[in-house]
Design a protein around this motif. Structure first.
Motif, PDB file in Angstrom:
ATOM      1  N   LEU A  42      44.151  20.951  38.320  1.00  0.00           N
ATOM      2  CA  LEU A  42      43.910  21.876  39.433  1.00  0.00           C
ATOM      3  C   LEU A  42      42.941  22.997  39.068  1.00  0.00           C
ATOM      4  O   LEU A  42      42.217  23.498  39.926  1.00  0.00           O
ATOM      5  N   GLN A  43      42.930  23.398  37.808  1.00  0.00           N
ATOM      6  CA  GLN A  43      42.118  24.554  37.422  1.00  0.00           C
ATOM      7  C   GLN A  43      40.839  24.172  36.685  1.00  0.00           C
ATOM      8  O   GLN A  43      39.746  24.615  37.046  1.00  0.00           O
ATOM      9  N   SER A  44      40.943  23.349  35.668  1.00  0.00           N
ATOM     10  CA  SER A  44      39.795  23.071  34.813  1.00  0.00           C
ATOM     11  C   SER A  44      38.856  22.020  35.386  1.00  0.00           C
ATOM     12  O   SER A  44      37.626  22.147  35.282  1.00  0.00           O
ATOM     13  N   VAL A  45      39.417  20.964  35.991  1.00  0.00           N
ATOM     14  CA  VAL A  45      38.561  19.885  36.503  1.00  0.00           C
ATOM     15  C   VAL A  45      37.602  20.380  37.586  1.00  0.00           C
ATOM     16  O   VAL A  45      36.395  20.072  37.551  1.00  0.00           O
ATOM     17  N   PRO A  46      38.041  21.170  38.580  1.00  0.00           N
ATOM     18  CA  PRO A  46      37.071  21.698  39.549  1.00  0.00           C
ATOM     19  C   PRO A  46      36.000  22.570  38.897  1.00  0.00           C
ATOM     20  O   PRO A  46      34.840  22.554  39.314  1.00  0.00           O
ATOM     21  N   ARG A  47      36.396  23.319  37.874  1.00  0.00           N
ATOM     22  CA  ARG A  47      35.407  24.132  37.185  1.00  0.00           C
ATOM     23  C   ARG A  47      34.383  23.263  36.445  1.00  0.00           C
ATOM     24  O   ARG A  47      33.189  23.599  36.384  1.00  0.00           O
ATOM     25  N   MET A  48      34.829  22.142  35.911  1.00  0.00           N
ATOM     26  CA  MET A  48      33.906  21.224  35.248  1.00  0.00           C
ATOM     27  C   MET A  48      32.922  20.621  36.248  1.00  0.00           C
ATOM     28  O   MET A  48      31.728  20.444  35.952  1.00  0.00           O
TER      29      MET A  48
END
Length: 375
Positions: A42-48
């Motif tokens: 939820l947090q890191s994948v969208p940022r990637m």
């Protein structure tokens, strides 16, 4: 075509490597995927994914990458590269200076590129305005304390302003170096133009002077009718006029140019003297026997040219030794075939000066002597 493909592959590999490193930094800031897979998704994948878009856009427009990487800015106010206790004008213990996170280094890199590349000023100003408003809004949300404002301002300076300024300085230094290289190239072109001009003056002026000498001899030749004598006189005058026009043209080509390099013309002194003799000049050549200096040809050519133009019919003596070259002519026996004031002697004087020698040109015993002493 192959070069373009190679460049495209290089950019692709560079972009993938940059994105991979940015993903590692994002993962280091977020939840551990082994312990909190849901939080990581939820947090890191969208940022990637956002980082991938930033890398693609930043290849050509680094200011867009700075805007897209806004979530990775210096907003973690609880962490700082330094912690300071401020006692004036307010007592503020434990103020964080320059909040830093792993992904912030990539933001700084793109901020540097904004200054390094000639990006449109309006877009850069707009991006930095958005960043400043975001930082100010975050401080207001968190309580608007003086310590938070100091932390935010130090973060903006360290993450955006200083890298951008460093890029600007780098760009200006490169521009100055490019201008200096262009100036050096322009000076080289001017020197080459001057060398060509002086070689033209030396060689063509010499040949025209010999033509004028031949024409003057024909004017005095017995057995010619009036029309032939007049034609010979017109040829002599035409050669003199051509010499004067050549002097003017060479003056234009040599304007603002530096001294020509000390390069001897490819004909030896003996051959030069033989050509002048064939045109009707009476020349005595005395060679020392040692190696002739590199400037011998230029000195002899200038001396014979001046003798042919200004003292037609005069006897000429040429002396060449390893350290001295002299061309001396006696009194003139005919009318000069050119007006004084050419560029050859001035150019030769500069060549001799650069070679460390001394040039002397002065009247002598009713004639004229050109002497060059070399070290």
């Amino acid at each position: 075509m192959k070069g373009q493909r190679r460049e495209s592959r290089r950019r692709l590999v560079h972009g993938l490597l940059l994105w991979a490193l940015l993903c590692v930094a994002i993962a280091a800031e977020g939840p551990d995927p082994m312990l909190d897979a849901a939080g990581f998704g939820l947090q890191s994948v969208p940022r990637m994914a956002l980082a991938a878009v930033a890398v693609i856009a930043g290849g050509r427009r680094p200011e867009l990458a700075v805007a897209l990487l806004l979530p990775f800015g210096p907003w973690r106010f609880e962490h700082g590269l330094a912690t300071s206790d401020l006692v004036w004008p307010l007592a503020l213990p434990g103020v964080k200076i320059f909040p830093f996170a792993p992904a912030l280094s990539f933001v700084m890199g793109y901020a540097y590129l904004c200054g390094r590349r000639p990006a449109p000023p309006r877009s850069a100003v707009a991006v930095f305005a958005v960043v400043t408003l975001a930082g100010a809004g975050l401080v207001v949300v968190r309580g608007s304390g003086p310590g938070l404002w100091i932390t935010m301002v130090s973060g903006l300076l360290g993450a955006y302003v200083l890298p951008y300024a460093a890029g600007q300085v780098r760009r200006r230094l490169l521009q100055q170096r490019e201008r200096a290289e262009l100036s050096v190239a322009a000076q080289a072109r001017l020197r080459e133009r001057a060398r060509i001009a002086r070689d033209m003056h030396d060689s063509l002026g010499h040949d025209l002077a010999l033509i004028a000498v031949r024409a003057a001899g024909l004017e005095l030749s017995p057995g010619l009718d009036t029309a032939q004598v007049r034609a010979a006189g017109e040829l002599r005058v035409a050669a003199a006029d051509a010499t004067e026009r050549l002097r003017q043209i060479i003056g234009l080509l040599g304007d603002d140019a530096g001294p020509a390099p000390l390069t001897p013309v490819g004909e030896d002194v003996a051959g030069l003297v033989e050509r002048a003799r064939a045109s009707g000049m009476a020349i005595t050549l005395r060679l020392d026997g040692g190696p002739a200096p590199g400037l011998a040809h230029a000195v002899v050519q200038e001396g014979l040219t001046n003798a042919a133009k200004h003292a037609p019919g005069a006897a000429v003596t040429v002396e060449v030794s390893p350290s001295r070259v002299s061309v001396r002519n006696g009194p003139s026996r005919g009318r000069p075939v050119a007006v004084p004031g050419g560029l050859g002697l001035a150019g030769l004087r500069e060549r001799v000066r650069l070679a460390g020698g001394v040039l002397t040109a002065a009247p002598r015993q009713g004639g004229f002597e050109l002497t060059v002493e070399l070290p």
